[in-house]
Design an enzyme around this catalytic site. Structure first.
Site, PDB file in Angstrom:
ATOM      1  N   LEU A  24       0.830  -1.206   0.000  1.00 21.56           N
ATOM      2  CA  LEU A  24       0.000   0.000   0.000  1.00 21.56           C
ATOM      3  C   LEU A  24       0.865   1.256   0.000  1.00 21.56           C
ATOM      4  O   LEU A  24       1.945   1.284   0.577  1.00 21.56           O
ATOM      5  CB  LEU A  24      -0.904   0.013   1.233  1.00 21.56           C
ATOM      6  N   GLU A  71       4.392  -4.100  13.264  1.00 20.02           N
ATOM      7  CA  GLU A  71       3.862  -3.394  14.425  1.00 20.02           C
ATOM      8  C   GLU A  71       2.368  -3.107  14.301  1.00 20.02           C
ATOM      9  O   GLU A  71       1.675  -2.957  15.309  1.00 20.02           O
ATOM     10  CB  GLU A  71       4.613  -2.072  14.610  1.00 20.02           C
ATOM     11  N   ARG A 137      -7.521   4.293   9.390  1.00 20.69           N
ATOM     12  CA  ARG A 137      -7.365   2.882   9.758  1.00 20.69           C
ATOM     13  C   ARG A 137      -7.592   2.616  11.248  1.00 20.69           C
ATOM     14  O   ARG A 137      -7.435   1.488  11.703  1.00 20.69           O
ATOM     15  CB  ARG A 137      -5.968   2.404   9.343  1.00 20.69           C
ATOM     16  N   HIS A 168      -0.771   8.234   9.968  1.00 22.29           N
ATOM     17  CA  HIS A 168      -0.844   7.627  11.294  1.00 22.29           C
ATOM     18  C   HIS A 168      -0.258   8.587  12.329  1.00 22.29           C
ATOM     19  O   HIS A 168       0.584   9.426  11.989  1.00 22.29           O
ATOM     20  CB  HIS A 168      -0.038   6.321  11.361  1.00 22.29           C
ATOM     21  N   CYS A 255       7.313   0.796  12.432  1.00 25.74           N
ATOM     22  CA  CYS A 255       6.421  -0.278  12.006  1.00 25.74           C
ATOM     23  C   CYS A 255       7.139  -1.561  11.624  1.00 25.74           C
ATOM     24  O   CYS A 255       6.510  -2.593  11.416  1.00 25.74           O
ATOM     25  CB  CYS A 255       5.530   0.189  10.865  1.00 25.74           C
TER      26      CYS A 255
END
Length: 267
Positions: A24, A71, A137, A168, A255
């Site tokens: 993505l 993560e 998300r 994020h 992550c």
């Protein structure tokens, strides 16, 4: 006092799959090179080992191109694992694939209740708080389901209204120590980190905000010299790591690993 937020004994990583080229991305800047990604990932794991981590390396999952960002589907706190539910359809199966591994490591494991979504990239933990940012998300239902789980572990949960154009919470912030957060000027200006000391990234170095503190070092993505200078001047031990391929998939240092301590691992 144990600093649960940055003192760790273990890290869990998953090698990038060849299918990582299909990962993505919000803006297509080209597909990552699987071989270069794997090489940068190896440098990353070696840095964690040098910082004192016992690194467990999982095999690639070809059916999940983004699964090296390990993560996102789980949260590990005080010897407890919480299996999350990232709000991206193509990544939902990653949590199920990771759960048996976590069951083998942790004496206590919980699944996020309900049907809401929480992505690990939206969670920033200090020693006393679990800060969770809303995003495409992570939704309110997911945060409400997570709240009692972290409160049972002695944390307060702080809901963060992350600006809509930030992917994020941890895309633009990271923990430097129990009282200090590294953040972009834009995110810091929202006041979401009130009560903490905030060090801002330098102009045009927003990507530096996704750093990780692991025991003594602060790992910083290479290529952000002025932010590195700020951290060095503030007394942090900065280690720069290449993240050119993860960046093509909106990924960064945090992550690429699940960082935790097991019971008895820290004294």
């Amino acid at each position: 006092m144990i600093n649960h937020s940055f003192r760790f004994t273990h890290a869990l990583c998953r090698r990038p799959a060849r299918s990582v080229t299909q990962g993505l991305r919000a803006v297509d800047m080209g597909a990552p090179d699987p071989d270069l990604f794997d090489a940068e990932h190896s440098v990353y794991m070696d840095a964690l080992r040098h910082a004192g981590a016992m690194v467990t390396v999982l095999e690639p999952l070809e059916e999940f191109p983004d699964s090296c960002f390990i993560e996102d589907p789980a949260l590990c706190l005080k010897g407890v694992a919480i299996v999350l539910r990232p709000g991206t359809p193509t990544r939902l199966g990653e949590a199920a694939a990771l759960k048996p591994v976590l069951e083998g490591l942790f004496p206590e494991l919980h699944d996020l209740p309900g049907t809401g979504f929480v992505d690990g990239g939206d969670i920033l933990c200090s020693d006393t708080e679990v800060m969770v940012g809303l995003s495409a998300r992570t939704d309110r239902a997911g945060v409400d389901a997570l709240r009692p789980l972290v409160e049972d572990l002695g944390y307060k949960l702080r809901l963060v209204e992350t600006p809509a154009d930030i992917l994020h919470l941890k895309t633009e912030s990271s923990l430097l120590d129990a009282e200090t957060i590294l953040a972009t000027p834009k995110l810091a200006a929202t006041g979401c980190f009130n009560g903490y000391r905030v060090i801002e990234t330098a102009e045009l170095e927003n990507a530096a905000a996704n750093a990780i503190r692991f025991n003594d070092p602060v790992f910083l993505s290479a290529g952000h010299p002025r932010t590195a200078e700020r951290l060095d001047a503030a007394g942090y031990q900065v280690v720069e790591l290449p993240t050119t391929q993860a960046a093509l998939l909106d990924g960064g240092l945090s992550c690429l690993s699940l960082r935790f301590s097991l019971p008895g691992g820290l004294t």
